[in-house]
Structures are given as C-alpha cells and as structure tokens.
Enzyme design. Structure first.
Site, mmCIF file in Angstrom:
data_model
loop_
_atom_site.group_PDB
_atom_site.id
_atom_site.type_symbol
_atom_site.label_atom_id
_atom_site.label_comp_id
_atom_site.label_asym_id
_atom_site.label_seq_id
_atom_site.Cartn_x
_atom_site.Cartn_y
_atom_site.Cartn_z
ATOM 1 C CG HIS A 141 -1.813 1.036 1.197
ATOM 2 N ND1 HIS A 141 -2.405 1.691 2.390
ATOM 3 C CD2 HIS A 141 -2.502 1.854 0.311
ATOM 4 C CE1 HIS A 141 -3.109 2.987 2.233
ATOM 5 N NE2 HIS A 141 -3.209 2.854 0.877
ATOM 6 C CG ASN A 191 -5.443 5.377 4.800
ATOM 7 O OD1 ASN A 191 -4.828 6.353 4.944
ATOM 8 N ND2 ASN A 191 -5.411 4.566 3.478
#
Length: 671
Positions: A141, A191
């Site tokens: 990611h 996140n």
C-alpha cells in the site's frame, strides 16, 4: 529468492504511474500495462510532468531524464508481464475486477514472480482467496505521491509466504522506501487512525465546536503538522475521505462512519473553504474540546490497532512520520502528553460510541505495547545485531535512543553464544549525529546539566562497546556524522560502502565532538588527520576513509542486513596510507583563525573552510586533541566531558545548533 530486476505495474493512473516512476528512477526496468494507449499516454504524461519538476529544480539533468524514461516500456498486452519479477496492481477499487486480474496474472507470469496489490479498500486474503498460488500475493500500500512518499505498508495475506514478505521488505528498503509490516486488516495501519482524525474534525465542525479554519489551526498546533484535516481532505480529495470512512465503518464499527456534513460536502462537489470562520448550530470555538477529541479519536484507534496486533507502536509511528509527514507519531505524542491524560481523552470519545477502552491504555499489564523500540537487537547465528530504526530522522542519538542502545549492548554482551556484534542504521544514515533539538531544548531551559548527563552516559555506553568481549563492527552504509562516527570509532572495525559519508561537523555548529571523537580519532588515524577532519568538518567517502584508516573494509551495500553476519575482516586498516606533507602540517594547527598554516600556499581551500567555523569550538577541539593524546584514553575522555558546559553556554553554540533547524547560515562572534 530471485532478484527483482524487472517490475510490472498494471494501471497507469495517478497512483500506478507514480509507482512506475519510483522504480524507473531507481534503475529498474518497468513494464507499464493498461487497457488503452490513451490511458498509457496519460500516465506517461504524469511521469513527464513530475520528472520535469525535478529537471527544473536541478535534481536531475536532461540525460538522466531521458535515461529514466528509457527504462519504461508501455503496453496494452498483458502477456508481456511474463518477463516481470514483481507485478504491482494499481487499478481502480473493485474487488471482483481485482480478483479477475490476479487470476489472469497468475496464468501469465513466471512461477517466481511476486504479485502485489496496492489496494486500500480490500483485504489481501480476499483478493488471493481463489488463486492457485496465494503464497506469492502480498499487499503493497503506497501513499500519495507514490514516487516521492517514502512509506509502503507491506501486508501479508493469511497465506503469503514469509520469505517473499521478507524479500519485499528488503527490496523496498534497498530502493529507498520505508516499508512497515502491517496485518491484513481493514484500513491496514495508517489510514485506520488517520481517517478517524479527518472524520472527527468534520464532526466537530458539524456540532459547532469550532469553525473549519479554527479546527485546522488547533490541529496544526496540537499535532505539529503543516496542514489541518480540512486542508488535507482538499489536497487528497474530499470524496476519498468519505469513501475511506465508509469502508472502515462497514468492516469495523459505526464510529468510523463518515460525518453527515462530510457526505454533504462530497455531494456538493466542492472543497472545504479552509478560510471559513463560520460556526454551525450556534456554536463557539472550543480549543480544548477540539484538541481532546482529535487526540482521543486518532490515538484511541492507534491503541486499538496495537491491541489487535495490526501493527506495533514503533511501526505505526514510523508510518505516521513517513507517510503523513507528522513530526511525531501517535505513540510518541502519547508519551509527550502522558498515558493517563490520553486515556481520559480516548475514554471521552469512545464512551460516546460504546467502544471499549483499548487494553494497552486500560490495563497496566498491557502498557508495554505502547513502547517505542527505536533501537533493537536481532540474532543471526553467532552474530548479534544492534539496529537503529529511526530512518526518517537519520537515526539521531537522543536520550531515549541512548538508553535503548545501552540496554541492547548489555543484552548482547552477556550472551555467551555470540562472537560478534554488528551495529546497523536503517535508511540513508548509519547515525547522522546527535539529536539537535534535544540540545536546543535543554539550552532554552537553561538546563546544561541535562546535556552533561546525556553526554556522560553516552560515553559510558560507547565505552561498553569499546570494552566488549565480542568483536564489534559498525556497518556504515550511509551518513556517519558527529556522534554517529564517534560511536563507530568505539567499535573494533568499521565497514564502508559506496553510500558511506563520514564527517565531524561539530566545529561548524558551535560545539566539539563530545562522545570521544577528539580522543579516539587521533589514536586511530593520527593527530594530523584527526585535526584536519575535526577542524574542517570535511565530508569524506568510503574510499578516502579507507585510505585514512577510518574504515577497515569496503563492500557493496547488502540487500539484506542479515548477510552481514557472514562478513569477516582479514586485516584492520588494510588500506591506510601514509599521511601527506599537507596533512602532517595540521599537527601544528592550534585552532586559531590567524594561524600561519591557513595562509600558506596550497592551504587556501582548507583556510577558507576553517574560517567559517566557530572560533571557540575550533580552538577547544584542537586543544582537546593535543592534550588528550598525551594522556591515557580514559583521561582524555574526561577532558572532553570537562568542557561541555562551557561550550554549550556560548552564544556560538546556540547560533550554530539553531542553524541546523532553520537552514540559515550561522554568523559566529566568538562569544
């Protein structure tokens, strides 16, 4: 594991093109795949624009620009990925489409090719569930802008091969990314706590606890960031914040659901007005409420993650610093504020949503999970490793780092199964010196005894390394400056690479080497060369350091730090040369700026450089070399310590140390 030389990237959008750009900039061949030529052309356009900025800023020249793009091959033919060693998927977020793509890739690529997904919405286990070879699938990611942002979250799926995960971790670190290992869980790590920070800001605005401008201002002050949550949502896309919150809520808890006003803002297709000082619901600006809820939401979720084993505190903080550019991560902020105060803030937010308090905050027996491991040990066979893990900060020596180093040295020294200890710094630096902010904070508080105590303790730790019964080796694969070089000098051997940069910059910032540099350097390489390096602050590479006798061997940078366990040094200072007449002349240099040596023909360059140094620090350092060299090492080290309070009390020290943080050229007065 097969070396990765060719990388495939599927998806030439904003993220995919930036991922491809990073790889070609690092010298790797890249095959960029998309469905249509127009998509590829647009992606290459993104890359040209980004590289064009680097060209304009002088970071690369036209030849490098052309070479970088020359390593890129664009195609709509997916079968060309058969040549790839790693394929990174960066298409739009649709689970069915991603699963279909990976099924196709599995048929195209070779058996040793690693398959990776840049998904931010789906679990890696879901993507790989129906594949024949799920063991080679890993999440990677990235964060915007993927060519520039250092962070990559590595997410092993439930069936991912640990050897492949380790190989990818080494691969990304080798090519200047900052990888952190994260469990396959909703939102992964960064996140998971960052989106609630954004969302809580929207809730605060909605409830009338502050205006957009006020909430952004408080957030910047509390978290030390340059952009508040509303400005950041504008920068990354307001809809992205809403969709991310939606995704977390669907997998975790209604607490994560996007605020109503955030959804309305997305519907309006407008950015937030970050200058807006209006208040909703007849509210008022409440700084303490904003502070407590932003901290409670983000640090509470971070603590949740640690409880769940999604990520450890050290990696979470590194993710925040590297990926979000926060000056400190959630757990360092927790240390600063105090666990009791943060516990109360988290309870205030979580209780409203009937969320339990994370165990690491609620239970004393779980509090160890909140600790930050900036220096740690690893064992490979008969070799103990001490690893500095603050890569984004260049592994500075501060109070906490020195305490952890001390524990690591003690831990390895008592082990009878180890024959050597290797010290290694992650990232671009071995250790780039002491923590400058620590010095400035102590000076601002008029707390020079704190600096004295830190340096005395630091010398004790380095003396333990020097006196170790194990063979001690410093692996200098990057910057070894100031205190970092002094630590290396305390080791039996030093290994350099083509990335090594060694220097004593202290006299240029108003102080002198205080962790043994003025004593160990002349004993190792001679008084002349030690004085030259300390007086000039000259940055030298491994080749020159080898000729000086500062490093004992030069090797190619290792792909995996574990490979260092096999290294053996046949002869200390094998490349040391005789000092030149010019170098030997520095034996007589006493640190005064009007010394005749600096006016001699052939010494113009050194004279010009030395003239910019802090006069008191320069003269003190040269005296320490001369006086200490006539004494036993232990007595010489005490000489260094004896002058610390005096040097840090000078106006020049304050000016010089401040210049590091401000970037301004120091102007020394000799006071």
């Amino acid at each position: 594991m097969k070396p990765i030389a060719t990388v495939g990237v599927v998806g030439a959008g904003t993220m995919g093109s930036a991922i491809a750009q990073h790889f070609v900039m690092k010298g790797l061949a890249v095959i960029l795949v998309d469905q249509k030529q127009e998509f590829l052309q647009r992606g290459v356009g993104y890359m040209r624009d980004s590289l064009g900025e680097a060209l304009q800023r002088g970071l690369i020249d036209q030849a490098a620009f052309d070479q970088i793009l020359g390593r890129l091959h664009c195609t709509t033919d997916q079968t060309e990925l058969a040549k790839a060693d790693l394929v990174v998927e960066a298409i739009f977020e649709n689970l069915a489409v991603k699963k279909s793509l990976f099924a196709e890739l599995e048929q195209v690529v070779g058996p040793d090719c690693i398959l990776a997904s840049n998904t931010s919405s789906f679990l890696i286990g879901e993507i790989a569930a129906e594949l024949k070879t799920p063991g080679r699938v890993v999440g990677v990611h990235y964060f915007y802008h993927a060519a520039k942002n250092k962070l990559v979250e590595l997410i092993p799926g439930p069936k991912s091969d640990p050897q492949i995960v380790a190989a990818l971790e080494n691969f990304y670190a080798f090519y200047d990314k900052t990888p952190i290992l994260v469990k396959d869980a909703p939102g992964f790590a960064v996140n998971r706590f960052f989106v609630p920070w954004l969302n809580e800001a929207a809730r605060l605005y909605e409830e009338g606890c502050g205006s957009i401008a006020f909430i952004d201002q408080v957030a910047c002050e509390v978290f030390g960031v340059g952009m508040g949550p509303f400005a950041l949502m504008n920068a990354t896309g307001v809809p992205i914040a809403m969709h991310a919150a939606d995704g977390l809520a669907s997998e975790l808890h209604p607490f994560y659901a996007p605020a109503k006003i955030l959804c309305q803002q997305v519907e309006s297709k407008q950015n937030w007005d970050v200058t807006d000082t209006r208040l909703l619901n007849n509210g008022r600006d409440q700084a303490e409420v904003v502070k407590q809820r932003l901290i409670g939401a983000s640090l509470g979720v971070a603590a949740q993650m640690v409880d769940e084993g999604v990520v450890d505190a050290t990696a979470a903080d590194l993710g925040a610093r590297a990926g979000l550019r926060w000056p400190m991560g959630p757990f360092e902020l927790l240390q600063k504020l105090g666990a009791a105060a943060v516990k109360e803030m988290v309870a205030g937010v979580f209780s409203a949503w009937k969320l339990p308090l994370p165990a690491c905050l609620a239970e004393p027996g779980q509090a160890h999970k909140l600790g930050l491991q900036w220096v740690r040990t690893e064992i490979v066979g008969e070799t103990g490793f001490i690893i500095f893990d603050l890569p984004d900060r260049m592994n500075p020596l501060g109070e906490q780092v020195m305490e952890q180093l001390n524990r690591c040295v003690d831990e390895l020294n008592v082990r009878e199964d180890l024959s050597k200890i290797i010290i290694h710094g992650k990232g671009k630096a071995f250790i780039a010196g002491a923590d400058i902010k620590f010095f400035l904070d102590a000076m601002a508080a008029d707390d020079l005894p704190r600096i004295q105590a830190f340096t005395e303790f630091g010398q004790q730790v380095l003396n333990k390394i020097s006196a170790s019964g194990k063979t001690t080796i410093a692996y200098l694969d990057g910057l070894a400056l100031g205190g970092g070089l002094e630590l290396a000098l305390a080791c039996d051997y030093r290994i350099g690479t083509r990335k090594s940069v060694l220097a004593f910059p202290e006299t240029g910032i108003g102080i002198y080497p205080g962790l043994g540099g003025t004593q160990r350097a002349p004993r190792l390489i001679g008084v002349a060369r030690a004085k030259l390096l300390i007086a000039s602050g000259q940055f030298i590479n491994a080749k020159l350091a080898y000729a000086y006798g500062l490093v004992d061997a030069i090797v190619e940078p290792v792909f995996d730090w574990r490979e260092l366990a096999k290294i053996a040094i046949d002869k200390p200072q094998a490349g040391r040369s005789e000092a030149s007449a010019e170098e030997l002349a520095f034996v007589a240099f006493d640190g005064t700026l009007d010394h005749p040596l600096l006016a001699r023909e052939g010494f113009e360059k050194q004279g010009k450089t030395i003239a910019r140094k802090a006069p008191i620090a320069l003269k003190t350092a040269m005296a320490l070399v001369d006086q200490g060299f006539a004494l036993k090492l232990e007595e010489g080290l005490q000489l260094e310590l004896a002058g610390l309070k005096t040097i840090f009390a000078t106006a020049d020290a304050r000016v010089g140390l401040s210049s590091i943080l401000s970037g301004q050229k120091p102007n020394y007065t000799g006071k």
